[in-house]
Scaffold this active site. Structure first.
Site, mmCIF file in Angstrom:
data_model
loop_
_atom_site.group_PDB
_atom_site.id
_atom_site.type_symbol
_atom_site.label_atom_id
_atom_site.label_comp_id
_atom_site.label_asym_id
_atom_site.label_seq_id
_atom_site.Cartn_x
_atom_site.Cartn_y
_atom_site.Cartn_z
ATOM 1 N N HIS A 112 14.351 48.510 12.047
ATOM 2 C CA HIS A 112 14.858 47.691 13.146
ATOM 3 C C HIS A 112 13.844 46.627 13.575
ATOM 4 O O HIS A 112 14.127 45.835 14.469
ATOM 5 C CB HIS A 112 15.228 48.560 14.351
ATOM 6 C CG HIS A 112 16.393 49.471 14.087
ATOM 7 N ND1 HIS A 112 17.615 49.001 13.680
ATOM 8 C CD2 HIS A 112 16.503 50.818 14.159
ATOM 9 C CE1 HIS A 112 18.444 50.041 13.514
ATOM 10 N NE2 HIS A 112 17.787 51.147 13.791
ATOM 11 N N ASP A 151 20.367 54.062 5.878
ATOM 12 C CA ASP A 151 20.266 54.640 7.214
ATOM 13 C C ASP A 151 21.612 54.467 7.921
ATOM 14 O O ASP A 151 22.343 53.517 7.660
ATOM 15 C CB ASP A 151 19.160 53.915 7.987
ATOM 16 C CG ASP A 151 18.814 54.591 9.297
ATOM 17 O OD1 ASP A 151 17.793 55.296 9.333
ATOM 18 O OD2 ASP A 151 19.566 54.413 10.281
ATOM 19 N N HIS A 153 22.127 53.636 10.890
ATOM 20 C CA HIS A 153 22.122 52.457 11.750
ATOM 21 C C HIS A 153 21.941 51.212 10.897
ATOM 22 O O HIS A 153 21.240 51.236 9.894
ATOM 23 C CB HIS A 153 20.977 52.552 12.756
ATOM 24 C CG HIS A 153 21.019 53.777 13.606
ATOM 25 N ND1 HIS A 153 20.447 54.966 13.206
ATOM 26 C CD2 HIS A 153 21.588 54.002 14.808
ATOM 27 C CE1 HIS A 153 20.647 55.881 14.142
ATOM 28 N NE2 HIS A 153 21.343 55.322 15.133
ATOM 29 N N ASP A 240 20.131 59.846 8.715
ATOM 30 C CA ASP A 240 20.873 60.226 9.913
ATOM 31 C C ASP A 240 22.381 60.094 9.723
ATOM 32 O O ASP A 240 23.135 60.163 10.674
ATOM 33 C CB ASP A 240 20.396 59.391 11.114
ATOM 34 C CG ASP A 240 20.087 57.955 10.738
ATOM 35 O OD1 ASP A 240 20.362 57.571 9.586
ATOM 36 O OD2 ASP A 240 19.567 57.220 11.588
#
Lengths: 444, 566
Positions: A112, A151, A153, A240
């Site tokens: 991120h 991931d 996200h 995740d």
């Protein structure tokens, strides 16, 4: 005795002394059980699999990629340097040929973290993949790199770093941004004017299971990789998507993750998220290590896993099938870049591409307003300019002369830095000259 | 008075040490040839020679190092073992199958010690019955994560042995439980270690009983007997009967301990034990010997058996000289003894006899053999002898360099701490073994480092055995969410309160170590017990802390009881 088909180096840095807060998902305990599981399985006794210590990244390694304000040392902790150093070590093992593949099982994560850094967002401060990739390019010359971000996200930081780079293919598979942090990563995001189609987002609906992930991988990602012909495939290996993860809503399993790696065959994997530290990470990481090494993983499964229970419904499958139909086109025949005033992707004004970005650093509570500019050079990727201010810093400037830049863009870069200093409207100025490996900072 | 006996590949060495005065004195020493088919007779012969000059009522202790278990494994003279494992998900356990009677049961325990799947009793009964049908009398029970919760191993033991105590019963003569082999996590190594422990159990216990009986027959019932371990410590004879695998590869440890007893080592150093067949190379960092990080491999099976890091190369006094093309080589094979000792082929020792570095056995025979051999290859005898010695010195130097490089490139533990970022740079070379004195000058030429040969160098290994102290190590694992503390190697389990901390765990680890050694008749000063690693992690559920996960490792550091003035 077991022998790895592909030699694999595992870099383990659990950062047992670093956490955001004692009960934060990204805390000391996160890799503890993974370490226990890998040790108990005796994975380092398998011929061809070796454990390595991480290195420590230098400030220069960070400043080759990021504009850090007010300065690198005030946003980066020692753990970040070791985590990035672990990724660099992983790259070094593969680039020198000591190992065929490598996996950096390190934390804190990084995907991120954007080009400009004022603080930490989504538990990330430094984009360790980008630091690693640019380390490779600095030491081994230009390389075509594909980053497959698995991931849960959206890898918005990595997307931002490589938005204008036609030599880096960035594909992010993630839970649909309408349902999860950071709320971005939609199919219309395709990259800057010179790199349209080099960014591809695959937003998957909540409750996607092994079937849907592997379908998207085989029908969208793999044909694109075949066409792009990267020198290196990097897996931004967030874990995740697991059915037990406490902060997401997907239904991926350890078997699914292992199969993904077997199909994708990344050269280097770098750990990102994954917060089901007891029920998922030990098994998922084991599965990935075995799959990367080419060792049988068929008996790796979570204690409470039953494929039937986590099967995706027909509607989800139908939706993903539609994505598989539509998304590859965006890479193979991207629409022309719309630089007009009404475009949300930025405008072309004179010789410059310009876009405004408002970025919120959720972990540190910082707001940033940024203007990103790229010179539309007919000879190279073009000079880049970032004007940024945040709740932490007054107006700052970042100028980058990209790798392979033309002489004119380089000269323009130095001229703009000089002018910025004389006019003095910027509190901090950072200059990245990748062409001549010249990295400068002003204003301290 | 302490006795030390090292049963080596070529010789059995013995010493008696007098510790009554201010200096440790060697009261008696001897070397007898090792009889490989009857090790006990080598031990008793060495004992009898030593005891000629000594009042045996003064003898307090005998420390013994033997190749018995090592040889049995190398030569395949081991017993069939029934191996039952409870593995759960992960790497297929059949990859680690060491023997025929191997049964995988469907039980499963996770990394925190939670039972995920109970042990299927019917399946276990069938597996045991199948082993019994094959005439198996010794069993090993090994579970994945059994060091966190040994429930499945305990269940298997109770099903194999119908009795409650740990003695033999109708069901089985001996059962090894995986968690008792050490607290370290590594299931495949636990499987291999438990297997070997069973495989040599009967042979080892027969030897232990015979040694004890011989001492009784000689009127030495009062003598304490300890066996050497590969990590440079000893274990009491009675305790060793349950963990015979720990006696494997203890020979090099005796040499290293000998050097520690004979010399004051403070720097990074190289220890070379030049024997008849091989040269053992060990490395010291800051005066402490380095240990293998995970444990040694037996055959192709990595185990949990802790050992000093020692590299062996095929160059010793009895190594044959050969000429291949232009090159004159020594070793790696041993083709009988040296010519000066009645052998056929000229050896390194014969060459040393010719260069004048030593004068061993029949000097004339050495000279003639070297001269004949040189003539056959159109060389001068002087040139042949000198080049052979130089070759041996160079080969030892090269192997040492490789070992040091390997140590510096990989994370290795010193005996008590992790060498983080430290490079080992040897500053001194210590030599021992038969040809040590004779090789000194040539090795100095190669290493260009201060080179020492301690007095008593030829029986330094037996001195090392005699002075080595008893060691033990344990790992403590506490989980305050589950309110349980567990020490796998002692099978010790107790309840703890929520408030239990890392500090409590450190104290409990030292206490349990002291109590355990006390039970074995070994007195431990509190400062002898060291905490080697210790950590505590918060465990969180949702956003609340629910407990702490605490791990502490504690050991008595291997070492010698007294130094000997050299």
């Amino acid at each position: 005795m077991l022998k790895a088909e592909n030699t694999l180096g595992i870099i383990f840095f659990p950062a047992f002394d670093w956490s955001i807060s004692p009960t934060h998902p990204e805390r000391e305990e996160r890799l503890l059980y993974t370490q226990d599981q890998l040790r108990e399985e005796g994975i380092f006794d398998i011929e061809g699999i070796g454990e390595y210590k991480p290195g420590v990244a230098e400030t220069e390694d960070i400043e080759r990629v990021h504009f850090c304000f007010p300065e690198t040392s005030s946003v980066v902790t020692r753990s970040h340097l070791v985590s990035a150093g672990g990724a660099i070590r992983a790259a070094e093992l593969v680039m020198t040929g000591e190992r065929r593949k490598s996996f950096a099982l390190v934390r804190p994560p990084g995907h991120h973290a954007m080009k400009v850094v004022h603080g930490s967002r989504g538990f990330c401060t430094i984009n360790i993949e980008a630091v690693m990739i640019e380390w490779i390019r600095e030491h081994y010359g230009p390389k075509r790199v594909a980053i497959i971000d698995t991931d849960c996200h959206h890898g918005d930081g990595t997307q931002d770093v490589y938005w204008h780079d036609p030599d880096t293919l960035f594909i992010s598979m993630h839970q649909d941004g309408r349902t999860l942090y950071p709320g971005t990563g939609f199919p219309q995001d395709l990259g800057g004017p010179a790199a349209m189609g080099r960014t591809l987002n695959i937003p998957l609906p909540p409750n996607t299971s092994d079937e849907g992930f592997l379908m998207a991988l085989e029908r969208i990602v793999m044909p694109i990789l075949e066409d792009f012909k990267p020198d290196l495939i990097i897996n931004s290996a967030g874990q995740d998507n697991h059915f037990t993860d406490p902060i997401t809503n997907m239904n991926f399993s350890a078997q699914g993750y292992a199969a993904l790696n077997e199909i994708l065959q990344p050269d280097i994997a770098v750990l990102e998220g994954g917060y089901a530290i007891q029920g998922a990470l030990p098994y998922v990481n084991l599965g990935i290590c075995l799959a990367m090494a080419g060792v049988d993983y068929s008996q790796v499964r979570e204690p409470d896993y039953s494929p039937e229970q986590w099967k995706q419904d027909a509607r989800t499958t139908a939706y993903i099938e539609q994505l598989c139909e539509a998304l590859p086109e965006l890479y193979f025949t991207p629409p022309p870049f719309d630089g007009s005033e009404k475009s949300k992707q930025g405008i072309i004004s004179g010789d410059w591409f310009i876009r405004h970005k408002d970025i919120y650093y959720d972990t540190d509570g910082i707001s940033e307003a940024q203007i990103e500019m790229v010179y539309q050079c007919p000879h190279c990727r073009g000079l880049m300019k970032y004007e940024t201010r945040s709740t932490n810093n007054p107006l700052c400037l970042g100028i980058e002369v990209p790798q392979g830049a033309c002489r004119a863009c380089k000269d323009l870069g130095y001229k703009m830095v000089e002018e910025a200093q004389i006019k003095g409207q910027y509190r901090y100025i950072q200059f990245i000259n990748r062409r001549d490996k010249d990295y400068l900072r002003f204003g301290f | 008075m302490l006795l030390g006996i090292d049963v080596g590949g070529t010789h059995t060495d013995a010493v008696a040490l007098d510790l009554s005065g201010p200096r440790v004195e060697v009261a008696a020493s001897c070397k007898v040839p090792t009889k490989h088919d009857d090790l006990l007779s080598s031990v008793t012969e060495a004992l009898r020679i030593i005891l000629r000059d000594i009042d045996q009522s003064l003898i307090k202790q005998l420390n013994l190092s033997t190749t018995l278990s090592t040889n049995a494994i190398v030569e395949g003279r081991t017993e069939d073992v029934g191996l039952l494992v409870s593995a759960g998900p992960g790497i297929d356990p059949y990859n680690f199958q060491p023997c025929r009677d191997f049964h995988v049961l469907d039980g499963s325990i996770d990394h925190r010690g939670n039972e995920i799947k109970a042990l299927p009793m019917r399946q276990a009964e069938k597996a045991i019955a199948s082993c019994r049908k094959n005439g198996v009398r010794v069993f090993a029970a090994v579970g994945k994560f059994s060091t966190r919760n040994p429930r499945h191993e305990n269940l298997i033991r109770r099903m194999v042995c119908q009795c409650t105590d740990e003695g033999a019963c109708e069901g089985a003569d001996f059962v090894t439980m995986g968690h008792e082999q050490g607290g370290a996590l590594n299931f495949p190594r636990r499987v291999a270690t438990s297997y070997f422990n069973c495989a040599v159990w009967r042979l080892y216990n027969g030897f232990a009983t015979a040694v004890r009986r011989s001492l009784d027959d000689m009127g030495m019932s009062h003598v304490t007997v300890n066996m050497l371990k590969a990590d440079g410590g000893t274990m009491p004879l009675e305790a060793s009967r349950k963990i015979p695998v720990q006696s494997i590869f203890s020979g090099p440890a005796a040499s290293v301990m000998g050097i520690i007893a004979l010399c004051d080592i403070v720097h990074d150093s190289v220890i070379l034990d030049i024997g008849g067949t091989t040269t053992d190379i060990a490395v010291f960092a800051d005066g402490a010997p380095l240990v293998e990080r995970d444990g040694i491999s037996i055959g192709s099976h990595p185990t949990l058996v802790q050992a000093l890091k020692v590299k062996s190369i095929g160059i010793g006094g009895d190594s044959a000289i050969s000429v291949i093309g232009e090159e004159i080589r020594v070793g790696p094979h041993r083709l009988g003894p040296s010519v000066c000792q009645g052998g056929q082929r000229p050896t390194l020792t014969d060459a040393l006899n010719c260069t004048g570095a030593c004068a061993l056995g029949n000097m004339e025979a050495s000279k003639k053999a070297i001269a004949d051999f040189a003539e056959k290859h159109s060389l001068s005898p002087e040139k042949l002898a000198e080049t052979a010695v130089e070759y041996a010195a160079r080969a030892i130097h090269k192997a040492t360099r490789e070992l040091v490089d390997e140590i510096n490139s990989k994370p290795v533990y010193t005996i008590h701490e992790l060498l983080e970022g430290k490079r080992v740079v040897p500053r001194k070379v210590y030599l021992m073994g038969g040809p040590a004195e004779a090789m000194k000058a040539d090795l100095f030429k190669q290493f260009r480092l201060s080179t020492d040969v301690p007095s008593n160098y030829s029986v330094a290994n037996a001195i090392g055995a005699a002075l080595t102290r008893t060691t033990w190590e344990l790992e403590l694992f506490a989980d305050t969410e589950r309110h349980v503390l567990f020490i796998p190697s002692l099978s010790h389990r107790e309840n703890i309160p929520t408030s239990y901390t890392e500090k409590d765990a450190r104290k409990d680890a030292v206490n349990n170590l002291t109590i355990h050694l006390d039970k074995l008749g070994v007195f431990l000063k509190p400062e002898d017990a060291q905490i080697t690693s210790s950590s505590s992690f918060n465990m969180v559920k949702g956003y609340d802390m629910v407990g702490r996960n605490i791990r502490v490792k504690c050991q008595v550091r291997p070492g010698v009881v007294r130094k000997i003035a050299s």
